[in-house]
Scaffold this active site. Structure first.
Site, mmCIF file in Angstrom:
data_model
loop_
_atom_site.group_PDB
_atom_site.id
_atom_site.type_symbol
_atom_site.label_atom_id
_atom_site.label_comp_id
_atom_site.label_asym_id
_atom_site.label_seq_id
_atom_site.Cartn_x
_atom_site.Cartn_y
_atom_site.Cartn_z
ATOM 1 N N LYS A 219 0.866 -1.193 0.000
ATOM 2 C CA LYS A 219 0.000 0.000 0.000
ATOM 3 C C LYS A 219 0.901 1.242 0.000
ATOM 4 C CE LYS A 219 -1.937 3.011 2.148
ATOM 5 N NZ LYS A 219 -1.859 4.465 1.846
ATOM 6 N N GLU A 293 9.303 0.866 10.990
ATOM 7 C CA GLU A 293 10.379 1.846 10.801
ATOM 8 C C GLU A 293 9.714 3.204 10.891
ATOM 9 O OE1 GLU A 293 12.363 4.495 9.580
ATOM 10 O OE2 GLU A 293 12.596 3.634 7.573
ATOM 11 N N CYS A 327 13.393 10.101 7.486
ATOM 12 C CA CYS A 327 13.215 9.671 8.880
ATOM 13 C C CYS A 327 14.524 9.757 9.658
ATOM 14 C CB CYS A 327 12.652 8.261 8.934
ATOM 15 S SG CYS A 327 13.505 7.127 7.845
ATOM 16 N N GLU A 424 9.558 15.547 15.537
ATOM 17 C CA GLU A 424 9.996 15.340 14.154
ATOM 18 C C GLU A 424 9.288 16.355 13.261
ATOM 19 O OE1 GLU A 424 8.712 11.732 11.999
ATOM 20 O OE2 GLU A 424 10.800 11.502 11.369
HETATM 21 P P1 NDP Z 1 1.600 8.158 8.030
HETATM 22 O O1 NDP Z 1 2.336 7.392 9.038
HETATM 23 O O2 NDP Z 1 0.197 8.534 8.296
HETATM 24 O O3 NDP Z 1 1.622 7.403 6.635
HETATM 25 C C1 NDP Z 1 2.466 6.350 6.268
HETATM 26 C C2 NDP Z 1 1.683 5.301 5.493
HETATM 27 O O4 NDP Z 1 0.707 4.682 6.346
HETATM 28 C C3 NDP Z 1 0.870 5.867 4.336
HETATM 29 O O5 NDP Z 1 0.802 4.906 3.313
HETATM 30 C C4 NDP Z 1 -0.485 6.073 4.973
HETATM 31 O O6 NDP Z 1 -1.508 6.156 4.039
HETATM 32 C C5 NDP Z 1 -0.603 4.826 5.808
HETATM 33 N N1 NDP Z 1 -1.528 4.918 6.926
HETATM 34 C C6 NDP Z 1 -2.086 6.023 7.493
HETATM 35 N N2 NDP Z 1 -2.877 5.661 8.524
HETATM 36 C C7 NDP Z 1 -2.812 4.325 8.623
HETATM 37 C C8 NDP Z 1 -3.393 3.353 9.502
HETATM 38 N N3 NDP Z 1 -4.180 3.723 10.515
HETATM 39 N N4 NDP Z 1 -3.094 2.049 9.327
HETATM 40 C C9 NDP Z 1 -2.265 1.656 8.331
HETATM 41 N N5 NDP Z 1 -1.712 2.523 7.466
HETATM 42 C C10 NDP Z 1 -1.961 3.839 7.611
HETATM 43 O O7 NDP Z 1 2.408 9.456 7.700
HETATM 44 P P2 NDP Z 1 1.835 10.775 7.014
HETATM 45 O O8 NDP Z 1 2.066 10.639 5.588
HETATM 46 O O9 NDP Z 1 0.442 11.090 7.414
HETATM 47 O O10 NDP Z 1 2.795 11.853 7.653
HETATM 48 C C11 NDP Z 1 2.528 12.332 8.971
HETATM 49 C C12 NDP Z 1 3.828 12.599 9.689
HETATM 50 O O11 NDP Z 1 4.500 11.385 9.890
HETATM 51 C C13 NDP Z 1 4.814 13.446 8.915
HETATM 52 O O12 NDP Z 1 4.600 14.768 9.134
HETATM 53 C C14 NDP Z 1 6.124 12.981 9.433
HETATM 54 O O13 NDP Z 1 6.456 13.690 10.585
HETATM 55 C C15 NDP Z 1 5.885 11.553 9.793
HETATM 56 N N6 NDP Z 1 6.389 10.605 8.795
HETATM 57 C C16 NDP Z 1 7.514 9.946 9.096
HETATM 58 C C17 NDP Z 1 8.042 9.055 8.203
HETATM 59 C C18 NDP Z 1 9.280 8.341 8.517
HETATM 60 O O14 NDP Z 1 9.769 7.580 7.696
HETATM 61 N N7 NDP Z 1 9.811 8.554 9.691
HETATM 62 C C19 NDP Z 1 7.437 8.817 6.900
HETATM 63 C C20 NDP Z 1 6.216 9.547 6.681
HETATM 64 C C21 NDP Z 1 5.749 10.402 7.609
HETATM 65 P P3 NDP Z 1 -1.872 7.625 3.440
HETATM 66 O O15 NDP Z 1 -0.670 8.168 2.812
HETATM 67 O O16 NDP Z 1 -2.883 7.350 2.446
HETATM 68 O O17 NDP Z 1 -2.358 8.427 4.603
#
Ligand code: NDP
Length: 513
Positions: A219, A293, A327, A424
């Protein structure tokens, strides 16, 4: 900072919010700061013709592109211009059922029983096709994500191919991985990835899972689905049997339905700590395997004996690479007090040479922020830094008038208690703190709930070893930063998650040993 053109070739009128903007000349170009560069790069746009965008994309299910059962669609946009790129199918619960069933059948009937050396050939083929189509992938990634083409071209795509090559080599040698005499695949893997490295994270998830004999339902993030769908085409082109890889596009609910599906044996997630915790709660007691992660707030520690020019390059790479959407970004600079002013001065000078603008321009260093919500989050946290008393600085910088942009930003005078030192930000924002002794550096570096990565800059090997042993971080770079290799395990602990990706350790997540 040199102003780039926005993606439509017009200068924009957004400005850096700190009032540090240089006055624009008659043709809109920025006046140069005294002593600054007195020449300008000519535009060097990469052509986007190599990418053929379909108006609509389906889900990749059982080897075919099909509409979502509910016929729902969502738009994916170019964050540099806000231009809609395509409509993409939104998978619902029925689609998750179909994908997991396809993956199960493929696991039991084709991929699980296949001779490991045969599986390896498919992984090699995928790697080779990725290389052959690398320019197409790089342009598409920059369009959908907003990252500079020089990063998607030189980092994301080659590393994605490298992951498939590396894991192809493991497929028929798993019993020599040190994980037990006859390791077996786990089954069906449900994999959820974020938007910051869309193709690379897909490769990090798929390559080890497939090499170990599992089948996958992936996904991708809602804002960056296109390169995962192109990778699905590559799977078709490589002749991968139907159902071995399935790609479900959609939002958070799709991800939640996938991880909760009873037919999934192993969940792998990269994303925010908040969602990681939700997933852990969902999976508690189910017996499913899980690797997470998650976020980070890494310290990049610069000692007084560090080579300053190299350290400044490492600081810039640590926090401004990929607009700070990393990250393991070195978002906290810990610099020894005696050299703090000199390092910050040099850093400011270097930031003045970075180019922000059109991600498809080959000279661009800083691209677009991936989405409006992410821009709002960065802006809010930066505002909190000022409100809490830190000093904010950005180079003179004009932002394009459309799309999502944030100037490279440095905060000095940051206290440990400030939100910008603890949370973060996931954007191009650096918080500078100082220390006097190595012991103080250790205490400050470890003063975070995260534990993903850290950097050390010093001339002394003994100090590197001393500090690396004391830093609570999964990855520690010394006199470099943001180096990745498929043979090197990556992952964190504490609120940065658990499990490793890459190397021999990464295989363990996908094997019953
Ligand atoms: P999320 O953790 O929400 O998204 C990561 C993935 O998980 C996306 O594919 C998202 O789908 C999916 N997802 C969201 N909610 C759920 C759930 N309840 N169960 C399973 N999968 C889910 O990150 P965001 O993109 O919303 O970013 C929010 C914050 O997270 C950022 O501002 C940043 O600070 C942090 N972040 C950190 C990352 C890292 O690698 N450390 C990577 C990304 C974000 P969808 O995109 O459709 O919402």
């Amino acid at each position: 900072m040199q102003a780039g053109k926005d993606a439509r070739g017009a200068d924009g009128d957004q400005t850096a919010p700190d009032g540090a903007n240089a006055p624009a000349g008659p043709s809109g170009e920025l006046a140069r700061p005294a002593g600054g560069i007195d020449w300008e790069y000519a535009p060097a746009p990469e052509s986007r013709d190599i990418v053929t965008l379909a108006p609509e994309y389906g889900l990749f299910l059982n080897g075919e592109f099909v509409p979502a059962a509910g016929r729902e669609l969502f738009a994916t946009v170019n964050p540099a211009t806000e231009e809609p790129l395509a409509q993409v199918a939104e998978a619902g619960a029925a689609d998750v059922d179909r994908a997991v069933a396809a993956a199960r059948t493929a696991y039991e009937q084709v991929w699980g029983p296949m001779a490991p050396a045969e599986r390896a050939k498919y992984l090699y083929r995928i790697a080779r096709v990725l290389q052959e189509r690398s320019r197409e992938f790089a342009v598409l990634e920059s369009l959908d994500n907003g990252k500079p083409i020089k990063e998607s071209r030189d980092v994301d795509v080659p590393l994605a191919a490298a992951h498939f090559f590396y894991h192809a080599g493991w497929a028929d040698k798993l019993e020599y991985a040190g994980l037990g005499p006859s390791p077996r695949p786990v089954g069906v893997a449900g994999q959820v990835i974020p938007w910051n490295f869309p193709l690379l994270m897909a490769a990090w998830k798929l390559a080890p899972a497939l090499a170990a004999g599992n089948t996958c339902v992936l996904k991708p993030a809602e804002t960056t689905p296109l390169t995962a769908l192109l990778l699905a085409q590559v799977c078709q082109e490589a002749g991968l049997p139907p159902g071995v890889v399935n790609v479900l596009t959609g939002a958070g609910e799709t991800g939640a339905a996938l991880v909760a599906h009873p037919g999934v044996d192993k969940v792998a997630f990269t994303g925010s700590t908040e969602v990681g915790k939700q997933i852990q709660r969902t999976l508690a007691g189910t017996g499913k395997r899980l690797t997470l992660e998650l976020g980070g707030k890494a310290a990049n520690v610069v000692f007084d004996d560090a080579p300053v020019e190299a350290a400044v390059e490492g600081i810039v790479n640590g926090i401004f690479f990929n607009q700070g959407h990393v990250c393991c970004a070195g978002s906290r600079l810990l610099v020894q007090e005696s050299v703090a002013d000199a390092v910050v001065d040099k850093l400011r000078g270097r930031l003045g040479t970075l180019r922000l603008g059109d991600p498809l321009d080959k000279n661009t260093d800083i691209g677009a922020i991936n989405s409006r919500p992410q821009l709002d989050k960065i802006s809010e946290l930066a505002a909190s830094g000022e409100a809490e008393g830190a000093e904010r600085w950005s180079p003179p910088c004009r932002l394009p008038d459309r799309g999502y942009w944030f100037p490279p930003t440095v905060f000095t005078g940051v206290a440990q208690s400030h939100r910008i030192a603890r949370e973060e930000i996931f954007g191009p924002v650096l918080s500078v703190l100082t220390f006097r002794t190595p012991e103080e550096a250790v205490t400050k570096a470890n003063n975070t709930p995260y534990g993903l990565s850290a950097g050390i800059w010093t001339d002394k090997g003994s100090r590197i070893l001393w500090l690396a042993q004391r830093l609570r971080a999964g990855v520690v770079w010394a006199n470099t930063y943001n180096r990745f290799d498929p043979a090197s395990p990556f992952g964190g602990y504490r609120e940065s998650g658990f499990g490793r990706e890459g190397g021999r350790h990464g295989l363990a997540a996908y094997l019953d040993a």
